[in-house]
Design a protein around this motif. Structure first.
Motif, PDB file in Angstrom:
ATOM      1  N   THR A  77       0.825  -1.213   0.000  1.00  0.00           N
ATOM      2  CA  THR A  77       0.000   0.000   0.000  1.00  0.00           C
ATOM      3  C   THR A  77       0.857   1.260   0.000  1.00  0.00           C
ATOM      4  N   GLY A  78       1.984   1.227   0.703  1.00  0.00           N
ATOM      5  CA  GLY A  78       2.891   2.382   0.708  1.00  0.00           C
ATOM      6  C   GLY A  78       3.455   2.661  -0.673  1.00  0.00           C
ATOM      7  N   THR A  79       3.781   1.616  -1.400  1.00  0.00           N
ATOM      8  CA  THR A  79       4.294   1.781  -2.762  1.00  0.00           C
ATOM      9  C   THR A  79       3.221   2.361  -3.673  1.00  0.00           C
ATOM     10  N   ILE A  80       2.002   1.861  -3.548  1.00  0.00           N
ATOM     11  CA  ILE A  80       0.895   2.401  -4.347  1.00  0.00           C
ATOM     12  C   ILE A  80       0.711   3.879  -4.049  1.00  0.00           C
ATOM     13  N   ILE A  81       0.754   4.229  -2.772  1.00  0.00           N
ATOM     14  CA  ILE A  81       0.584   5.626  -2.364  1.00  0.00           C
ATOM     15  C   ILE A  81       1.668   6.517  -2.983  1.00  0.00           C
ATOM     16  N   LEU A  82       2.908   6.034  -2.986  1.00  0.00           N
ATOM     17  CA  LEU A  82       3.988   6.838  -3.559  1.00  0.00           C
ATOM     18  C   LEU A  82       3.812   7.046  -5.058  1.00  0.00           C
ATOM     19  N   ILE A  83       3.263   6.057  -5.733  1.00  0.00           N
ATOM     20  CA  ILE A  83       3.152   6.103  -7.194  1.00  0.00           C
ATOM     21  C   ILE A  83       1.926   6.882  -7.667  1.00  0.00           C
ATOM     22  N   LYS A  84       0.818   6.700  -6.993  1.00  0.00           N
ATOM     23  CA  LYS A  84      -0.456   7.266  -7.449  1.00  0.00           C
ATOM     24  C   LYS A  84      -0.594   8.759  -7.121  1.00  0.00           C
ATOM     25  N   THR A  85      -1.575   9.378  -7.756  1.00  0.00           N
ATOM     26  CA  THR A  85      -1.892  10.787  -7.550  1.00  0.00           C
ATOM     27  C   THR A  85      -2.350  11.022  -6.111  1.00  0.00           C
ATOM     28  N   LYS A  86      -1.864  12.098  -5.538  1.00  0.00           N
ATOM     29  CA  LYS A  86      -2.188  12.429  -4.147  1.00  0.00           C
ATOM     30  C   LYS A  86      -3.541  13.131  -4.046  1.00  0.00           C
TER      31      LYS A  86
END
Length: 166
Positions: A20-29
């Motif tokens: 989930t942390g990796t997804i958060i870093l990659i995706k739009t905030k």
């Protein structure tokens, strides 16, 4: 490998937090997806932090790895607090993004250290605390340094996108 229920629980929560942390870093905030996955990351990391204080295999007491667990807990809390107390922070979104970024990078450091400290055993190298701590230091330092380079770039992007002084 985990040796007991707490170890397995810690490992599973850490894997969930890594994903989930990796997804958060990659995706739009700031999107609904960001917020939903961010909540999963937050809960998973809280569980990782709590269970980390229940693991005492290296020295049988509070040690350097527990120190990093304290740092991880503080980083996570500093990343979450600006969202719940926005009026108390000058730039709450930028503070949130910055501290949560470092929360994920810290998790990457821990993951890399965990993997590298297994290498001597896999390669049948005599394993000592010196080798263990050298591998922890090298891995955390390398990942942290790489993370700091990306952070400098991301911070400027976040300031441009989310600064309240526009």
């Amino acid at each position: 490998m985990p040796h007991d229920f707490i170890g397995w629980f810690h490992t599973i929560a850490a894997i969930l937090a890594l994903i989930t942390g990796t997804i958060i870093l990659i995706k739009t905030k700031g999107t609904v997806l960001h917020k939903q996955i961010g909540r999963i990351y937050g809960v998973a990391m809280i569980l990782v932090c709590i269970t980390s204080f229940m693991i005492y295999r290296v020295h049988g007491s509070f040690g350097v790895l527990h120190f990093f667990a304290v740092v991880s807990t503080v980083t996570l809390l500093l990343g979450m607090l600006p969202l719940y107390f926005k009026s108390k922070f000058k730039q709450p979104i930028i503070m949130h993004l910055s501290w949560m970024y470092w929360s994920v990078i810290g998790l990457y450091c821990a993951f890399t250290a965990e993997v590298l400290t297994r290498l001597p055993m896999l390669l049948s190298i005599k394993y000592t605390y010196g080798i263990f701590y050298a591998l922890v230091g090298i891995s955390a330092g390398a990942v942290g340094y790489a993370g700091s380079i990306v952070f400098k770039k991301k911070l400027n992007e976040w300031i441009d996108a989310f600064s309240q002084s526009k």
